[in-house]
Design a protein around this motif. Structure first.
Motif, PDB file in Angstrom:
ATOM      1  N   VAL A  55       1.117  -1.309  -0.020  1.00 25.83           N
ATOM      2  CA  VAL A  55       0.003   0.141   0.365  1.00 25.83           C
ATOM      3  C   VAL A  55       0.621   1.331  -0.001  1.00 25.83           C
ATOM      4  N   THR A  56       1.583   0.521   1.377  1.00 26.47           N
ATOM      5  CA  THR A  56       3.012   2.506   0.892  1.00 26.47           C
ATOM      6  C   THR A  56       4.992   1.626   0.630  1.00 26.47           C
ATOM      7  N   LEU A  57       4.350   2.900  -0.595  1.00 25.98           N
ATOM      8  CA  LEU A  57       6.195   2.602  -1.231  1.00 25.98           C
ATOM      9  C   LEU A  57       6.999   3.194  -0.879  1.00 25.98           C
ATOM     10  N   PHE A  58       8.545   2.742  -0.002  1.00 31.24           N
ATOM     11  CA  PHE A  58       9.266   3.576  -0.079  1.00 31.24           C
ATOM     12  C   PHE A  58      10.313   3.485  -0.446  1.00 31.24           C
ATOM     13  N   PRO A  59      11.257   4.493  -1.037  1.00 33.07           N
ATOM     14  CA  PRO A  59      11.962   4.059  -1.708  1.00 33.07           C
ATOM     15  C   PRO A  59      13.753   3.049  -0.767  1.00 33.07           C
ATOM     16  N   PRO A  60      14.282   2.614  -1.669  1.00 32.26           N
ATOM     17  CA  PRO A  60      15.119   1.777  -0.827  1.00 32.26           C
ATOM     18  C   PRO A  60      16.314   2.258   0.086  1.00 32.26           C
ATOM     19  N   ASP A  61      16.254   3.164  -0.494  1.00 31.50           N
ATOM     20  CA  ASP A  61      17.643   3.833   0.581  1.00 31.50           C
ATOM     21  C   ASP A  61      17.299   4.531   1.969  1.00 31.50           C
ATOM     22  N   VAL A  62      15.971   4.418   2.359  1.00 27.88           N
ATOM     23  CA  VAL A  62      15.429   4.508   2.861  1.00 27.88           C
ATOM     24  C   VAL A  62      14.801   3.842   4.084  1.00 27.88           C
ATOM     25  N   ILE A  63      15.053   2.872   3.981  1.00 26.47           N
ATOM     26  CA  ILE A  63      14.883   1.103   4.404  1.00 26.47           C
ATOM     27  C   ILE A  63      15.557   0.609   4.893  1.00 26.47           C
ATOM     28  N   SER A  64      15.937   1.162   6.403  1.00 28.10           N
ATOM     29  CA  SER A  64      16.930   0.432   7.473  1.00 28.10           C
ATOM     30  C   SER A  64      16.019   0.069   9.167  1.00 28.10           C
ATOM     31  N   SER A  65      15.074  -0.548   8.492  1.00 24.35           N
ATOM     32  CA  SER A  65      14.766  -1.319   9.724  1.00 24.35           C
ATOM     33  C   SER A  65      13.881  -2.852  10.035  1.00 24.35           C
ATOM     34  N   ILE A  66      14.769  -3.169  10.750  1.00 22.12           N
ATOM     35  CA  ILE A  66      13.770  -4.946  10.590  1.00 22.12           C
ATOM     36  C   ILE A  66      12.432  -5.350  10.716  1.00 22.12           C
ATOM     37  N   PHE A  67      12.021  -4.187   9.760  1.00 22.32           N
ATOM     38  CA  PHE A  67      10.304  -4.086  10.287  1.00 22.32           C
ATOM     39  C   PHE A  67       9.451  -3.732   8.649  1.00 22.32           C
ATOM     40  N   SER A  68      11.019  -3.412   7.910  1.00 19.58           N
ATOM     41  CA  SER A  68      11.034  -2.535   6.680  1.00 19.58           C
ATOM     42  C   SER A  68      10.414  -1.072   6.800  1.00 19.58           C
ATOM     43  N   SER A  69      10.576  -0.580   7.514  1.00 18.23           N
ATOM     44  CA  SER A  69       9.856  -0.063   7.528  1.00 18.23           C
ATOM     45  C   SER A  69      10.893   1.933   7.709  1.00 18.23           C
ATOM     46  N   ALA A  70      10.721   3.037   6.861  1.00 21.00           N
ATOM     47  CA  ALA A  70      11.675   4.366   7.187  1.00 21.00           C
ATOM     48  C   ALA A  70      11.891   4.398   9.360  1.00 21.00           C
ATOM     49  N   TRP A  71      13.251   4.774   9.298  1.00 25.28           N
ATOM     50  CA  TRP A  71      13.187   4.852  10.357  1.00 25.28           C
ATOM     51  C   TRP A  71      12.846   5.966  10.933  1.00 25.28           C
ATOM     52  N   TRP A  72      12.305   7.236   9.860  1.00 30.76           N
ATOM     53  CA  TRP A  72      11.388   8.133  10.876  1.00 30.76           C
ATOM     54  C   TRP A  72      10.666   7.928  11.219  1.00 30.76           C
ATOM     55  N   VAL A  73       9.515   7.113  10.814  1.00 27.14           N
ATOM     56  CA  VAL A  73       7.822   6.909  10.586  1.00 27.14           C
ATOM     57  C   VAL A  73       7.699   6.634  12.344  1.00 27.14           C
ATOM     58  N   PRO A  74       8.450   5.716  12.673  1.00 25.38           N
ATOM     59  CA  PRO A  74       7.925   5.572  14.145  1.00 25.38           C
ATOM     60  C   PRO A  74       7.954   6.347  15.165  1.00 25.38           C
ATOM     61  N   PRO A  75       9.669   6.394  15.474  1.00 23.56           N
ATOM     62  CA  PRO A  75       9.748   8.922  16.235  1.00 23.56           C
ATOM     63  C   PRO A  75       8.431   9.276  15.651  1.00 23.56           C
ATOM     64  N   CYS A  76       8.114   9.719  14.867  1.00 20.86           N
ATOM     65  CA  CYS A  76       7.475  10.866  14.233  1.00 20.86           C
ATOM     66  C   CYS A  76       5.838   9.852  14.804  1.00 20.86           C
ATOM     67  N   CYS A  77       5.284   9.108  14.460  1.00 15.23           N
ATOM     68  CA  CYS A  77       4.239   8.292  15.302  1.00 15.23           C
ATOM     69  C   CYS A  77       4.314   8.785  16.805  1.00 15.23           C
ATOM     70  N   GLY A  78       5.219   8.308  16.836  1.00 15.72           N
ATOM     71  CA  GLY A  78       5.504   8.117  18.928  1.00 15.72           C
ATOM     72  C   GLY A  78       4.919   9.621  19.526  1.00 15.72           C
ATOM     73  N   THR A  79       5.636  10.434  19.022  1.00 20.70           N
ATOM     74  CA  THR A  79       5.273  12.504  18.882  1.00 20.70           C
ATOM     75  C   THR A  79       4.056  12.691  19.421  1.00 20.70           C
ATOM     76  N   ALA A  80       3.779  11.932  18.130  1.00 16.93           N
ATOM     77  CA  ALA A  80       2.254  12.809  17.397  1.00 16.93           C
ATOM     78  C   ALA A  80       1.266  11.748  18.488  1.00 16.93           C
ATOM     79  N   SER A  81       1.870  10.558  18.997  1.00 17.26           N
ATOM     80  CA  SER A  81       0.784   9.719  20.052  1.00 17.26           C
ATOM     81  C   SER A  81       1.293  10.574  21.113  1.00 17.26           C
ATOM     82  N   ALA A  82       2.246  11.375  22.286  1.00 15.44           N
ATOM     83  CA  ALA A  82       2.510  11.599  23.218  1.00 15.44           C
ATOM     84  C   ALA A  82       1.648  12.569  23.517  1.00 15.44           C
ATOM     85  N   ILE A  83       1.566  14.003  22.093  1.00 14.16           N
ATOM     86  CA  ILE A  83       1.226  14.934  21.817  1.00 14.16           C
ATOM     87  C   ILE A  83      -0.388  14.754  21.572  1.00 14.16           C
TER      88      ILE A  83
END
Length: 237
Positions: A55-83
């Motif tokens: 459903v979502t496609l990230f460029p190969p150079d930003v795939i950096s985690s074992i969950f095949s997710s861009a590294w910046w996605v979890p911190p952004c979602c975590g910050t938004a969740s806290a707010i």
């Protein structure tokens, strides 16, 4: 007099511990960290579903985690969740409308499960067209709010934050950070605001429940202090 013991006497180390726990800034940081951790975990799990389904496609150079997710996605979602989780009880307090509907952890866990199910449906279930999918997810998201929230402030914040999150996602896609397969609404999928709305309601419920735990602790602490202040007087007479 600081090292009193036995009858009606306090321990300085215990007093310091209670002072730290009851400090509003400390509890705020603790709640924020817990909300951030929950947001990061949900982002990893839910984004994995989206990536596996293409459903979502990230460029190969930003795939950096074992969950095949861009590294910046979890911190952004975590910050938004806290707010969001800290904002919901604050708005309830400002409006003078304390949220009392289904205030128990079992209800919160069911809300999380429904949210994960809605996200799973957007990635796994095949619909005849995007309009049918969007209408179905919209109905499910509103149903989640009606089942676990039912507050006007919750609905209003959910809509506003969902629209802002959708706009931010459109800007990211427009600048080539990532892309959606088969976009049907201004570079994104039309059902995305429904997912954001359900996520806001879910994190708002978690934040409210954490705030309720703090209020219950303060109430119990006040009751204990009153009892401790009354017992010596009664024993004296």
């Amino acid at each position: 007099m600081a090292n009193r013991s036995g009858s009606g006497q306090t321990n300085p180390s215990r007093g310091t511990y209670i002072a730290v726990i009851t400090n509003r800034s400390t509890t705020l940081v603790i709640r924020g960290f817990m909300l951030f951790s929950i947001g990061v975990f949900l982002a990893l799990v839910l984004n994995l579903l989206q990536v596996q389904r293409n459903v979502t496609l990230f460029p190969p150079d930003v795939i950096s985690s074992i969950f095949s997710s861009a590294w910046w996605v979890p911190p952004c979602c975590g910050t938004a969740s806290a707010i969001i989780g800290l904002l919901y009880p604050c708005i309830d307090c400002r409006l003078g409308e304390p949220h009392k509907f289904k205030r128990e952890w079992s209800s919160v866990m069911r809300c999380v499960a429904v949210f994960v199910g809605i996200n799973h449906a957007s990635a796994k279930v095949d619909f005849a067209n995007n309009v049918q999918l969007s209408l179905t997810l919209a109905a499910l998201s509103i149903g989640l709010w009606w089942t676990f929230d039912r507050s006007r402030s919750g609905f209003g914040l959910g809509v506003v934050i969902a629209l802002l999150a959708t706009l931010s996602t459109q800007l990211l896609v427009y600048n080539g950070v990532f892309q959606y397969t088969s976009p049907d609404f201004l570079y994104i999928r039309s059902w995305l605001p429904c997912i954001f709305f359900a996520g806001v309601i879910t994190m708002g419920n978690i934040g409210r429940q954490l705030a309720l735990v703090r209020k219950l602790y303060y109430a119990e602490l006040k009751r204990v202090r009153i009892i401790n202040a009354f017992i010596p007087t009664r024993a004296f007479y």
